[in-house]
Design an enzyme around this catalytic site. Structure first.
Site, short mmCIF file in Angstrom:
data_model
loop_
_atom_site.label_atom_id
_atom_site.label_comp_id
_atom_site.label_asym_id
_atom_site.label_seq_id
_atom_site.Cartn_x
_atom_site.Cartn_y
_atom_site.Cartn_z
N ARG A 66 0.83 -1.21 0.00
CA ARG A 66 0.00 0.00 0.00
C ARG A 66 0.87 1.27 0.00
O ARG A 66 0.55 2.25 -0.68
CB ARG A 66 -0.93 -0.01 1.21
CG ARG A 66 -1.93 1.14 1.25
CD ARG A 66 -2.98 0.88 2.32
NE ARG A 66 -4.01 1.92 2.35
CZ ARG A 66 -4.04 2.92 3.23
NH1 ARG A 66 -3.10 3.01 4.17
NH2 ARG A 66 -5.02 3.82 3.19
N HIS A 70 0.61 4.23 -2.76
CA HIS A 70 0.34 5.62 -2.39
C HIS A 70 1.52 6.53 -2.75
O HIS A 70 1.32 7.72 -2.99
CB HIS A 70 0.03 5.72 -0.89
CG HIS A 70 -1.36 5.28 -0.56
ND1 HIS A 70 -2.06 5.76 0.53
CD2 HIS A 70 -2.20 4.41 -1.17
CE1 HIS A 70 -3.27 5.20 0.58
NE2 HIS A 70 -3.37 4.37 -0.46
N ASN A 98 -3.62 8.83 4.12
CA ASN A 98 -2.51 8.21 4.85
C ASN A 98 -2.58 8.34 6.36
O ASN A 98 -2.08 7.48 7.09
CB ASN A 98 -1.18 8.82 4.37
CG ASN A 98 -0.93 8.58 2.89
OD1 ASN A 98 -1.30 7.55 2.35
ND2 ASN A 98 -0.31 9.55 2.23
N HIS A 197 -5.94 -6.04 -2.72
CA HIS A 197 -6.78 -6.10 -1.53
C HIS A 197 -7.11 -7.54 -1.12
O HIS A 197 -7.91 -7.75 -0.22
CB HIS A 197 -8.07 -5.31 -1.74
CG HIS A 197 -7.90 -3.83 -1.65
ND1 HIS A 197 -8.94 -2.94 -1.82
CD2 HIS A 197 -6.80 -3.07 -1.40
CE1 HIS A 197 -8.48 -1.70 -1.68
NE2 HIS A 197 -7.19 -1.76 -1.43
#
Length: 324
Positions: A66, A70, A98, A197
């Site tokens: 992740r 990001h 975040n 995911h």
């Protein structure tokens, strides 16, 4: 004299073309063997540190994946997400996507320390994050691939960019397609990357509205999630639930099977299978794990090519949390 002026003009135009084509030139400079001479033990060093992190907590693999996602969505894969705020510097860690949710920074710190011992001042934090993300996937049973390297670290960060560019868990399908398209990723790339995911967890505040207010959700699944995520905002916001209720610590295609059974945890998850243009891709991935793995790898490599800093741009940070 006229011919001299023409020659100068030609050189200026040629220089402009080279500079304007810089994105393509830079991407070509990333190679899988970038550190083969300068830091030959890089990959084994990162893998060992990631193995220790995943042994302590399987969720670490998902957390690092992740972080890489990001990072790349904000001005490219440049390690900017790793920078701490200071009195005169605002980073990305406290941007809405975040704050209180991005994690794994200590894992990257540990890896950086080990890499610096092996080859000081050579490997960027951006590249460490890219390799660690791959290793997290592999260590949880996912596919392997050769990571392209040669990125340098940003000297800047963009909290506003993080707030606007990183897709929210409330995103509609059209918003998801647009967000990914803005960084050069296709709709198929988007669905494949969403398959990340299949590992990890989400906070109650990210899926509360879905489990209480939406109708395209399996009722038993919603009831289960409501047990640890109260309806009232502010109550249990940080309580966690697995993004993949079946095998949350194993990288596989169960995520897509869950979507077909209306058991997507986030609104943005279920949007991928809700009567829209991506339904057929979800069906393919749910029945063919090899196709999902192949497309996921291709999309990860493509995402890793987003606007890297190379050459003399940026720096090689000694500490991933702060500028040199």
């Amino acid at each position: 004299m006229a011919s001299k002026h023409i020659l100068i003009a030609f050189v200026l135009v040629l220089t402009s073309l080279v500079l304007n084509g810089n994105n393509y030139t830079v991407e070509a400079q990333l190679t899988t063997n970038f550190y083969s001479s300068s830091c030959p033990n890089l990959l084994s060093t990162v893998r060992s540190a990631m193995q220790s992190a995943v042994n302590r907590e399987a969720r670490a693999g998902a957390s690092i994946l992740r972080l890489f996602f990001h990072d790349c969505f904000v001005n490219g894969c440049d390690g900017s997400i790793l920078l701490d705020d200071t009195s005169n510097f605002t980073g990305e860690k406290n941007a809405n996507p975040n704050r209180n949710s991005a994690r794994g920074f200590d894992v990257i710190d540990n890896i950086k320390t080990a890499v610096e011992r092996a080859c000081p001042g050579v490997v960027s934090c951006a590249d460490i994050l890219a390799v660690a993300a791959r290793d997290g996937v592999v260590l949880l049973g996912g596919p392997n691939w050769n990571v392209k390297l040669g990125r340098r670290d940003a000297r800047t960060a963009s909290q506003s960019g993080a707030n606007s560019n990183i897709p929210a868990p409330t995103s509609s399908l059209s918003q998801l397609i647009s967000s990914f398209g803005n960084v050069g990723l296709s709709t198929r790339d988007m669905v494949a990357l969403s398959g990340g995911h299949t590992i990890g967890q989400a906070r109650c505040t990210s899926f509360r509205t879905r489990i209480y207010n939406e109708t395209n959700i399996n009722s038993a699944f919603a009831t289960t999630r409501q047990q640890t995520c109260p309806r009232t905002a502010g109550s249990g916001d940080g309580n966690l639930a697995p993004l993949d209720i079946q095998t949350p610590a194993n990288f596989n295609n169960d995520y897509f099977k869950n979507l077909m059974a209306q058991r997507g945890l986030l609104h943005s998850d279920q949007e991928l299978f809700n009567g829209g243009s991506t339904d057929s891709i979800v069906r393919t991935y749910s029945s063919n794990p090899a196709t999902f793995n192949s497309d996921f790898v291709a999309a990860m490599i493509k995402m890793g090519d987003i606007s890297p800093l190379t050459g003399n741009s940026g720096e090689i940070r000694r500490n991933c949390r702060r500028l040199n």
